[in-house]
Design a protein around this motif. Structure first.
Motif, PDB file in Angstrom:
ATOM      1  N   ALA A 162     -11.493  16.521  -4.129  1.00 46.85           N
ATOM      2  CA  ALA A 162     -10.998  17.614  -4.959  1.00 46.85           C
ATOM      3  C   ALA A 162     -11.857  17.795  -6.207  1.00 46.85           C
ATOM      4  CB  ALA A 162      -9.545  17.352  -5.355  1.00 46.85           C
ATOM      5  N   LEU A 163     -12.191  16.693  -6.879  1.00 41.65           N
ATOM      6  CA  LEU A 163     -12.990  16.773  -8.108  1.00 41.65           C
ATOM      7  C   LEU A 163     -14.396  17.305  -7.835  1.00 41.65           C
ATOM      8  CD1 LEU A 163     -11.923  13.417  -9.777  1.00 41.65           C
ATOM      9  CD2 LEU A 163     -11.515  15.694 -10.721  1.00 41.65           C
ATOM     10  N   GLU A 168     -18.408  21.679  -7.868  1.00 43.56           N
ATOM     11  CA  GLU A 168     -19.446  22.434  -7.168  1.00 43.56           C
ATOM     12  C   GLU A 168     -19.121  23.916  -7.083  1.00 43.56           C
ATOM     13  OE1 GLU A 168     -19.713  20.453  -3.440  1.00 43.56           O
ATOM     14  OE2 GLU A 168     -21.078  18.889  -4.174  1.00 43.56           O
ATOM     15  N   ARG A 169     -17.849  24.269  -7.021  1.00 46.37           N
ATOM     16  CA  ARG A 169     -17.467  25.678  -6.898  1.00 46.37           C
ATOM     17  C   ARG A 169     -17.360  26.363  -8.262  1.00 46.37           C
ATOM     18  NH1 ARG A 169     -18.947  24.423  -2.719  1.00 46.37           N
ATOM     19  NH2 ARG A 169     -17.916  24.592  -0.669  1.00 46.37           N
ATOM     20  N   GLY A 170     -17.541  25.612  -9.335  1.00 46.14           N
ATOM     21  CA  GLY A 170     -17.534  26.214 -10.664  1.00 46.14           C
ATOM     22  C   GLY A 170     -16.170  26.339 -11.294  1.00 46.14           C
ATOM     23  N   ALA A 178     -14.407  29.901  -9.682  1.00 47.77           N
ATOM     24  CA  ALA A 178     -13.479  29.765  -8.551  1.00 47.77           C
ATOM     25  C   ALA A 178     -12.105  29.433  -9.106  1.00 47.77           C
ATOM     26  CB  ALA A 178     -13.945  28.676  -7.595  1.00 47.77           C
ATOM     27  N   SER A 179     -11.090  29.912  -8.427  1.00 44.53           N
ATOM     28  CA  SER A 179      -9.722  29.649  -8.863  1.00 44.53           C
ATOM     29  C   SER A 179      -9.185  28.403  -8.170  1.00 44.53           C
ATOM     30  CB  SER A 179      -8.820  30.842  -8.539  1.00 44.53           C
ATOM     31  OG  SER A 179      -8.655  30.977  -7.134  1.00 44.53           O
ATOM     32  N   LEU A 180      -8.100  27.893  -8.700  1.00 45.47           N
ATOM     33  CA  LEU A 180      -7.442  26.742  -8.096  1.00 45.47           C
ATOM     34  C   LEU A 180      -7.001  27.070  -6.674  1.00 45.47           C
ATOM     35  CD1 LEU A 180      -6.769  23.896  -9.260  1.00 45.47           C
ATOM     36  CD2 LEU A 180      -4.442  24.721  -9.622  1.00 45.47           C
ATOM     37  N   GLN A 181      -6.485  28.267  -6.467  1.00 45.98           N
ATOM     38  CA  GLN A 181      -6.014  28.665  -5.140  1.00 45.98           C
ATOM     39  C   GLN A 181      -7.169  28.738  -4.149  1.00 45.98           C
ATOM     40  OE1 GLN A 181      -2.591  29.259  -4.147  1.00 45.98           O
ATOM     41  NE2 GLN A 181      -3.765  28.842  -2.286  1.00 45.98           N
ATOM     42  N   GLU A 182      -8.324  29.247  -4.577  1.00 45.92           N
ATOM     43  CA  GLU A 182      -9.476  29.350  -3.678  1.00 45.92           C
ATOM     44  C   GLU A 182      -9.939  27.970  -3.222  1.00 45.92           C
ATOM     45  OE1 GLU A 182     -11.533  33.472  -5.363  1.00 45.92           O
ATOM     46  OE2 GLU A 182     -12.048  31.528  -6.255  1.00 45.92           O
TER      47      GLU A 182
END
Length: 214
Positions: A162-163, A168-170, A178-182
């Motif tokens: 997760a971390l 990596e997704r920003g 990127a959002s938490l949901q994404e």
């Protein structure tokens, strides 16, 4: 070697699950369990309901002797409850077994847990306790704790995943890319579960690298 087991359990098998009968939209996240004489005292976060509704939803549950609000952060509420230890269910199994609860998140569908044992034998004893007392659990993963770059602290595989993915997704960039949901959708878990993994991962990393009490 310390080993982590992930498993699910039906809502009805965990005392805190009674809240979903009247408040199906809430999420409950177990913070910690404290066995005390004849009681088990769970601390847990509740999201998606008012405190008055939560207290009313929990109070009728068999075995509960006290429940109260401890703290709140925006729309999240930290609650403290007292359950009689004779209540049979996954709560008793967690309190009796020599395992550490890394995470426990409940919705109206099910409870998802991560527990750590000092060895596979410890987790085997926990499974045996559940079998002997007719406590249904469905094991979804078993894996060793991972040391991070040779340091003296560890993350679970799910916390590390997760971390790293959030980084990596920003997700930690400003502005966020990127959002938490994404990110949760990419891993295949709920947004609440991802939030829990990130928070617990941060807690372990900070405790091992920055805190003078670690």
């Amino acid at each position: 070697m310390a080993t982590v087991m992930e498993f699910t359990s039906p809502v009805a098998e965990f005392p805190l699950g009674s809240v979903f009968e009247n408040l199906p939209g809430v999420t409950v996240e177990l913070e910690r369990l404290i066995p005390h004489e004849t009681l088990i005292i769970p601390y847990f976060w509740v999201r998606g309901a008012d405190t008055d509704d939560m207290e009313a939803a929990f109070e009728p549950h068999a075995g509960v002797s006290n429940i109260r609000l401890i703290d709140s952060i925006e729309d999240e509420y930290l609650m403290r409850a007292e359950w009689e230890q004779e209540y049979f269910g996954i709560l008793s199994a967690l309190a009796e077994a020599n395992v550490v609860v890394l995470s426990g998140t409940g919705t109206k569908e099910e409870w998802r847990f991560e527990v750590r044992g000092e060895s596979q034998e410890t987790l085997a004893a926990f499974r045996e306790y559940c079998q002997e007392n007719d406590i249904p659990i469905a094991i979804t993963a078993v894996h060793a704790m991972l040391p991070i770059q040779g340091e003296g602290y560890e993350l679970t595989e799910t916390q590390r995943e997760a971390l790293v993915l959030a980084y990596e997704r920003g997700y930690f960039d400003s502005p966020r890319e990127a959002s938490l949901q994404e990110i949760a959708d990419e891993i295949g878990i709920t947004q609440q579960s991802l939030s829990s993994r990130l928070r617990r991962g941060h807690h372990r990393l900070i405790g091992a690298t920055l805190s003078s009490t670690s």
